[in-house]
Design an enzyme around this catalytic site. Structure first.
Site, PDB file in Angstrom:
ATOM      1  N   LYS A  13       0.827  -1.216   0.000  1.00 21.06           N
ATOM      2  CA  LYS A  13       0.000   0.000   0.000  1.00 21.06           C
ATOM      3  C   LYS A  13       0.860   1.265   0.000  1.00 21.06           C
ATOM      4  CE  LYS A  13      -2.163  -1.165   3.788  1.00 21.06           C
ATOM      5  NZ  LYS A  13      -1.463  -2.434   4.076  1.00 21.06           N
ATOM      6  N   ARG A  88      -9.678   0.603   8.775  1.00 22.64           N
ATOM      7  CA  ARG A  88      -9.264  -0.765   9.095  1.00 22.64           C
ATOM      8  C   ARG A  88     -10.336  -1.516   9.863  1.00 22.64           C
ATOM      9  NH1 ARG A  88      -3.360   0.316   8.999  1.00 22.64           N
ATOM     10  NH2 ARG A  88      -2.161  -1.550   9.388  1.00 22.64           N
ATOM     11  N   ARG A 127      11.716  -5.410   4.947  1.00 16.44           N
ATOM     12  CA  ARG A 127      11.366  -3.988   4.726  1.00 16.44           C
ATOM     13  C   ARG A 127      12.284  -3.040   5.490  1.00 16.44           C
ATOM     14  NH1 ARG A 127       5.294  -1.729   5.396  1.00 16.44           N
ATOM     15  NH2 ARG A 127       5.469  -2.445   7.546  1.00 16.44           N
ATOM     16  N   ARG A 160      11.178  -1.451  11.065  1.00 16.36           N
ATOM     17  CA  ARG A 160      10.139  -1.214  12.066  1.00 16.36           C
ATOM     18  C   ARG A 160      10.119  -2.337  13.099  1.00 16.36           C
ATOM     19  NH1 ARG A 160       4.770   0.268   8.725  1.00 16.36           N
ATOM     20  NH2 ARG A 160       3.842  -0.916  10.439  1.00 16.36           N
ATOM     21  N   ARG A 171      -0.403  -9.099  13.621  1.00 16.63           N
ATOM     22  CA  ARG A 171      -1.034  -8.113  12.724  1.00 16.63           C
ATOM     23  C   ARG A 171      -1.884  -8.797  11.655  1.00 16.63           C
ATOM     24  NH1 ARG A 171       4.073  -5.129  10.786  1.00 16.63           N
ATOM     25  NH2 ARG A 171       2.669  -3.841   9.540  1.00 16.63           N
TER      26      ARG A 171
END
Ligand code: ADP
Ligand code: AMP
Length: 217
Positions: A13, A88, A127, A160, A171
């Site tokens: 996203k 969400r 990431r 992160r 998550r």
């Protein structure tokens, strides 16, 4: 043009919003970035959000909705916005409908980036994010020209805390329980456009751009 990017964590996203933002000349509003900005500035909201984010849980609807509402009231959002990571939950989706309707606006479409769980884990474990401009990179799929340095702004890249595999698993559970029901909600509202997120960044980008052009017709 008010657009929502919907999809599991790691589906691309943020990566795609940064591209669409240039193509459509609309601001990219990411609720996760707004929370991280608050954490960085050590605000009360940041302190509250951090506890939930570290556990991979959602920040409560009331504070999330208030934060996004305030952002959407800024003048740069007057002609549209690319929302990433919001809504969400169903309550957030209803609040967004209300927020837009209150000023005579409506969602143009919801771009749903579909990606299997195994692939999201692979993406999030590699990431790296720029601490200054939030541009996402991937150690293998989308590395920066110079290791640890942002191509866009020269900022330092970091990983992160909530991209650790155990938090990613939490998550994903939250995504399937609380966010995935929005797929049906928006499909019924005839706003959903599904895009396969498994291709490379260019392929997903082309599919999203075509979907957006169709929405504009
Ligand atoms: P989200 O915002 O949905 O959580 P990101 O845009 O941050 O996801 O992407 C997650 C990770 O996957 C990043 O490291 C990014 O560079 C990488 N990535 C994004 N899209 C692709 C793709 N199509 N193929 C391979 N890697 C991708
Ligand atoms: P993201 O950057 O979108 O991956 O979001 C990181 C974290 O911020 C999530 O795991 C949540 O804890 C929190 N968060 C971001 N957006 C929302 C939202 N719309 N509702 C609740 N929590 C959110």
């Amino acid at each position: 043009m008010y657009l929502v990017l919907l999809g599991p964590p790691g589906s691309g996203k943020g990566t795609q919003a940064e591209r669409l933002k240039e193509q459509l000349r609309l601001p990219h509003v990411a609720s996760g970035d707004l929370f991280r900005e608050n954490i960085g500035n050590e605000t009360e909201l940041g302190l509250l959000a951090k506890g939930y984010m570290d556990r991979g849980q959602l920040v409560p609807d009331d504070v999330t909705i208030a934060m996004v509402r305030e952002r959407l009231q800024q003048p740069d959002c007057d002609d549209g916005v690319i929302l990433d990571g919001f809504p969400r939950t169903l309550a957030q989706a209803l609040a967004l409908d209300k927020m837009l309707a209150g000023t005579g606006r409506a969602l143009a479409g919801v771009l749903y980036i579909n990606l299997p769980d195994e692939e999201t884990v692979r993406r999030l474990s590699g990431r790296w994010i720029c601490g200054q401009c939030q541009t996402p990179y991937h150690a293998v799929f989308s590395p920066p020209a110079e290791e640890g340095v942002c191509d866009e702004c020269g900022g330092e890249l970091y990983q992160r805390d909530d991209d650790r595999p155990e938090t990613v698993r939490a998550r994903l559970i939250v995504y399937h329980e609380q966010t995935a029901p929005l797929i049906d909600y928006y499909r019924r509202a005839r706003l959903l456009v599904e895009v396969d997120g498994a291709g490379d960044i260019e392929a997903v980008s082309a599919a999203l751009l075509e979907a957006t052009r169709n929405l504009m017709k």
